[in-house]
Scaffold this active site. Sequence first.
Site, PDB file in Angstrom:
ATOM      1  N   HIS A 101      32.742  16.676 -36.608  1.00 59.97           N
ATOM      2  CA  HIS A 101      33.455  15.125 -37.816  1.00 59.97           C
ATOM      3  C   HIS A 101      34.151  14.797 -38.438  1.00 59.97           C
ATOM      4  O   HIS A 101      34.427  16.269 -38.872  1.00 59.97           O
ATOM      5  CB  HIS A 101      31.470  14.992 -37.906  1.00 59.97           C
ATOM      6  CG  HIS A 101      31.203  16.433 -38.847  1.00 59.97           C
ATOM      7  ND1 HIS A 101      30.946  17.118 -38.929  1.00 59.97           N
ATOM      8  CD2 HIS A 101      31.538  16.161 -40.890  1.00 59.97           C
ATOM      9  CE1 HIS A 101      30.709  17.680 -39.973  1.00 59.97           C
ATOM     10  NE2 HIS A 101      30.734  17.594 -41.013  1.00 59.97           N
ATOM     11  N   HIS A 103      35.442  13.117 -42.216  1.00 63.50           N
ATOM     12  CA  HIS A 103      34.997  12.755 -43.480  1.00 63.50           C
ATOM     13  C   HIS A 103      35.585  11.721 -43.568  1.00 63.50           C
ATOM     14  O   HIS A 103      36.983  11.849 -43.754  1.00 63.50           O
ATOM     15  CB  HIS A 103      34.519  13.627 -44.580  1.00 63.50           C
ATOM     16  CG  HIS A 103      33.538  14.722 -44.061  1.00 63.50           C
ATOM     17  ND1 HIS A 103      32.359  14.565 -44.378  1.00 63.50           N
ATOM     18  CD2 HIS A 103      33.731  15.883 -44.038  1.00 63.50           C
ATOM     19  CE1 HIS A 103      31.911  15.663 -44.826  1.00 63.50           C
ATOM     20  NE2 HIS A 103      31.733  16.334 -44.071  1.00 63.50           N
TER      21      HIS A 103
END
Length: 139
Positions: A101, A103
């Site tokens: 992922h 941020h």
Amino acid sequence: MKDPECIFCKLANGDIPTNALYEDDDFKVIFDAGPVTVGHALIIPKEHYANIYEIPEELIGKAYKLAKKMAIVLTDVFGADGFNLLQNNNECAGQSVFHFHIHLIPRYKDQEVIFGWKPGEQDTEKLEAALVKIKEALK
């Protein structure tokens, strides 16, 4: 492939409801549940890849194109003065959810920077030895 035990697989694929900021066939973008700043969001692939070492190059390219698009929008919407893109790999690098992922962290003037590092000095002997190996690996 999805991991039935992975919280991010569940979030990205709608098994756990979210207020998605953006969604397409490959990704879902959601606000982070434990934000660093107002507007902190995550880009999460719908397929499970533990980290940067596993995600296909084509998909990581799409992820960073999306990151640019989201950074522009989030900067505008939240009136941010700057922006961090952060992507951690493995526990020693700060990864706590083992699903790739990115941020998206809007930054604001007069705000304490939560992460950073103290500049050190290079070990030129180690770098010179590594340079040969790196060039060989990239052939």
